[in-house]
Design an enzyme around this catalytic site. Structure first.
Site, PDB file in Angstrom:
ATOM      1  N   ASP A 210       0.853  -1.194   0.000  1.00 36.80           N
ATOM      2  CA  ASP A 210       0.000   0.000   0.000  1.00 36.80           C
ATOM      3  C   ASP A 210       0.887   1.242   0.000  1.00 36.80           C
ATOM      4  O   ASP A 210       1.565   1.530   0.994  1.00 36.80           O
ATOM      5  CB  ASP A 210      -0.902   0.004   1.242  1.00 36.80           C
ATOM      6  CG  ASP A 210      -1.870   1.172   1.230  1.00 36.80           C
ATOM      7  OD1 ASP A 210      -2.975   1.017   0.666  1.00 36.80           O
ATOM      8  OD2 ASP A 210      -1.528   2.254   1.757  1.00 36.80           O
TER       9      ASP A 210
ATOM     10  N   TYR B  80       3.218   9.752  -0.472  1.00 38.04           N
ATOM     11  CA  TYR B  80       4.316   9.179   0.319  1.00 38.04           C
ATOM     12  C   TYR B  80       5.679   9.392  -0.349  1.00 38.04           C
ATOM     13  O   TYR B  80       6.710   9.197   0.300  1.00 38.04           O
ATOM     14  CB  TYR B  80       4.123   7.677   0.584  1.00 38.04           C
ATOM     15  CG  TYR B  80       2.812   7.284   1.236  1.00 38.04           C
ATOM     16  CD1 TYR B  80       1.981   8.239   1.842  1.00 38.04           C
ATOM     17  CD2 TYR B  80       2.378   5.963   1.257  1.00 38.04           C
ATOM     18  CE1 TYR B  80       0.772   7.881   2.415  1.00 38.04           C
ATOM     19  CE2 TYR B  80       1.181   5.600   1.839  1.00 38.04           C
ATOM     20  CZ  TYR B  80       0.370   6.565   2.410  1.00 38.04           C
ATOM     21  OH  TYR B  80      -0.826   6.195   2.975  1.00 38.04           O
TER      22      TYR B  80
ATOM     23  N   HIS C  47      -7.422   9.678  -2.128  1.00 32.33           N
ATOM     24  CA  HIS C  47      -6.781   9.618  -0.815  1.00 32.33           C
ATOM     25  C   HIS C  47      -7.637  10.276   0.276  1.00 32.33           C
ATOM     26  O   HIS C  47      -7.778   9.737   1.376  1.00 32.33           O
ATOM     27  CB  HIS C  47      -5.409  10.297  -0.907  1.00 32.33           C
ATOM     28  CG  HIS C  47      -4.412   9.810   0.092  1.00 32.33           C
ATOM     29  ND1 HIS C  47      -3.060   9.753  -0.178  1.00 32.33           N
ATOM     30  CD2 HIS C  47      -4.544   9.365   1.362  1.00 32.33           C
ATOM     31  CE1 HIS C  47      -2.420   9.292   0.891  1.00 32.33           C
ATOM     32  NE2 HIS C  47      -3.298   9.053   1.836  1.00 32.33           N
TER      33      HIS C  47
HETATM   34  P1  NDP Z   1       0.930   1.461  11.761  1.00 29.45           P
HETATM   35  O1  NDP Z   1      -0.241   1.368  12.680  1.00 29.45           O
HETATM   36  O2  NDP Z   1       1.163   0.398  10.761  1.00 29.45           O
HETATM   37  O3  NDP Z   1       2.229   1.594  12.715  1.00 29.45           O
HETATM   38  C1  NDP Z   1       3.532   1.759  12.209  1.00 29.45           C
HETATM   39  C2  NDP Z   1       4.458   2.050  13.393  1.00 29.45           C
HETATM   40  O4  NDP Z   1       4.448   0.959  14.318  1.00 29.45           O
HETATM   41  C3  NDP Z   1       5.912   2.257  13.010  1.00 29.45           C
HETATM   42  O5  NDP Z   1       6.422   3.230  13.880  1.00 29.45           O
HETATM   43  C4  NDP Z   1       6.564   0.907  13.272  1.00 29.45           C
HETATM   44  O6  NDP Z   1       7.919   1.079  13.650  1.00 29.45           O
HETATM   45  C5  NDP Z   1       5.757   0.394  14.451  1.00 29.45           C
HETATM   46  N1  NDP Z   1       5.564  -1.061  14.422  1.00 29.45           N
HETATM   47  C6  NDP Z   1       5.123  -1.817  13.382  1.00 29.45           C
HETATM   48  N2  NDP Z   1       5.001  -3.100  13.727  1.00 29.45           N
HETATM   49  C7  NDP Z   1       5.396  -3.195  15.023  1.00 29.45           C
HETATM   50  C8  NDP Z   1       5.509  -4.269  15.935  1.00 29.45           C
HETATM   51  N3  NDP Z   1       5.189  -5.511  15.584  1.00 29.45           N
HETATM   52  N4  NDP Z   1       5.946  -3.990  17.200  1.00 29.45           N
HETATM   53  C9  NDP Z   1       6.264  -2.726  17.576  1.00 29.45           C
HETATM   54  N5  NDP Z   1       6.165  -1.658  16.744  1.00 29.45           N
HETATM   55  C10 NDP Z   1       5.739  -1.899  15.485  1.00 29.45           C
HETATM   56  O7  NDP Z   1       0.873   2.906  11.105  1.00 29.45           O
HETATM   57  P2  NDP Z   1       0.849   3.484   9.618  1.00 29.45           P
HETATM   58  O8  NDP Z   1       0.456   4.900   9.740  1.00 29.45           O
HETATM   59  O9  NDP Z   1       2.108   3.208   8.904  1.00 29.45           O
HETATM   60  O10 NDP Z   1      -0.339   2.695   8.916  1.00 29.45           O
HETATM   61  C11 NDP Z   1      -0.153   1.561   8.099  1.00 29.45           C
HETATM   62  C12 NDP Z   1      -0.358   1.904   6.643  1.00 29.45           C
HETATM   63  O11 NDP Z   1      -1.659   2.446   6.425  1.00 29.45           O
HETATM   64  C13 NDP Z   1       0.570   3.026   6.123  1.00 29.45           C
HETATM   65  O12 NDP Z   1       1.903   2.597   5.947  1.00 29.45           O
HETATM   66  C14 NDP Z   1      -0.150   3.407   4.868  1.00 29.45           C
HETATM   67  O13 NDP Z   1       0.083   2.442   3.861  1.00 29.45           O
HETATM   68  C15 NDP Z   1      -1.608   3.366   5.333  1.00 29.45           C
HETATM   69  N6  NDP Z   1      -2.085   4.698   5.779  1.00 29.45           N
HETATM   70  C16 NDP Z   1      -3.071   5.306   5.036  1.00 29.45           C
HETATM   71  C17 NDP Z   1      -3.573   6.538   5.386  1.00 29.45           C
HETATM   72  C18 NDP Z   1      -4.634   7.145   4.560  1.00 29.45           C
HETATM   73  O14 NDP Z   1      -4.970   8.328   4.760  1.00 29.45           O
HETATM   74  N7  NDP Z   1      -5.232   6.434   3.623  1.00 29.45           N
HETATM   75  C19 NDP Z   1      -3.054   7.274   6.548  1.00 29.45           C
HETATM   76  C20 NDP Z   1      -2.041   6.551   7.298  1.00 29.45           C
HETATM   77  C21 NDP Z   1      -1.617   5.302   6.923  1.00 29.45           C
HETATM   78  P3  NDP Z   1       9.206   0.766  12.709  1.00 29.45           P
HETATM   79  O15 NDP Z   1       8.848   1.083  11.285  1.00 29.45           O
HETATM   80  O16 NDP Z   1      10.237   1.708  13.262  1.00 29.45           O
HETATM   81  O17 NDP Z   1       9.553  -0.665  12.926  1.00 29.45           O
END
Ligand code: NDP
Length: 280
Positions: free
Chosen positions: A46, A51, A109
């Protein structure tokens, strides 16, 4: 390797229920992070024009050697490109960045209710793109029921998904129910609230009862609710952990306990009814 369930969308297209999100992954880190996810077994990525890492996602898919048709790739129309001509050009640009000849799923979006161009006009451009066959499916993101009702009243193609913020602190049961009633699958963005639910005692205890982490308990809750998720991580062990969701099952009581974490102030990101941000 675990088998990720697939979900059939309202146009018959199949999507893996678990994918990998690349929001906030720097372009210079995106090829490696996405390749890691593909190595671990993810077959759904995704991304979004916003991004700034579409090119790197495309490069990672090519470098992986996995046939293009085996990886489901979503991207999103950036804010500021809602007028018909702009949307058509932005889609061409997305394909050019990815160096793909088709996209699996293209989303609006944000609805941007305060801007001059109506998102219904934008949706008509999305329908043109869909009919051209260059996006196999089209959908929306951050739409509330009233936005969707307006779309339904003046368009032909039903969105296949509505990608919205959902996690245990912001369960979005009303929007999810509306989506479900209209054959629209819910995609849950920020499925672990960008880390904010991970110290939760209920999630930690439920995870431990299954030999899993709080993150895995939260992600499994989404899976059992039937939503599509794509947690993001640049940390290999977490990318692996987030994929390891299919050898345990939460009981009804555990699901209900996680349902009970929903809070009125649980929203983490912007409110779609107020968000009109256009990147400069
Ligand atoms: P998430 O809820 O996926 O959380 C990501 C964060 O959690 C990062 O800081 C990561 O750290 C940490 N993390 C991930 N897995 C673990 C784990 N198993 N244990 C501990 N920490 C963990 O947030 P996102 O905002 O990234 O949401 C996911 C996806 O949703 C986005 O990447 C995007 O594709 C989509 N999205 C869409 C939006 C929209 O408006 N349509 C808005 C926001 C997100 P690290 O990377 O440092 O390991």
């Amino acid at each position: 390797m675990a088998t990720v369930p697939t979900i059939t969308l309202n146009n018959g297209v199949q999507i893996p229920q678990l994918g990998f999100g690349v929001f906030q992954i720097k372009p210079e880190d995106t090829v490696e992070a996405t390749r890691t996810a593909l190595e671990v077994g993810y077959r759904h990525i995704d991304t979004a024009e916003m991004y700034g890492n579409e090119a790197e996602v495309g490069e990672a898919v090519r470098q992986s050697g996995i046939p293009r048709e085996e990886v489901f790739v979503t991207s999103k129309l950036n804010n500021g490109f809602h007028a018909r001509e702009d949307a058509l050009k932005a889609f061409d640009q997305t394909l050019a960045e990815l160096q793909f000849d088709y996209l699996d799923l293209f989303l609006i979006h944000w609805p941007l209710p305060g801007i001059e161009v109506d998102y219904v006009e934008t949706w008509k451009a999305m329908e043109e793109i869909y009919r051209s066959g260059r996006a196999k499916s089209i959908g929306v993101s951050n739409f509330n029921p009233h936005h969707l009702r307006k779309l339904f009243a003046d368009s032909e193609v039903r969105p296949v998904v509505n990608q919205i913020e959902v996690h245990p602190y912001f369960a979005q049961n009303d929007v999810r129910a509306f989506n479900g009633d209209h054959e629209i699958r819910t995609e849950a963005w920020a499925p672990i609230a960008q880390g904010k639910v991970l110290d939760d005692q209920v999630l930690t205890r439920i995870g431990e009862a299954h030999g899993k982490t709080a993150a895995q308990a939260a992600l499994r809750w989404h899976v059992q609710r039937g939503d599509i998720i794509f947690p993001k991580s640049v940390t290999r062990s977490r990318v692996e952990q987030n994929f390891d969701l299919f050898d345990f099952e939460l009981s009804q009581a555990e699901m209900a306990e996680i349902d009970g974490l929903d809070r009125a102030d649980g929203r983490n990101g912007p409110n779609p009814d107020e968000f009109n941000y256009i990147p400069s």
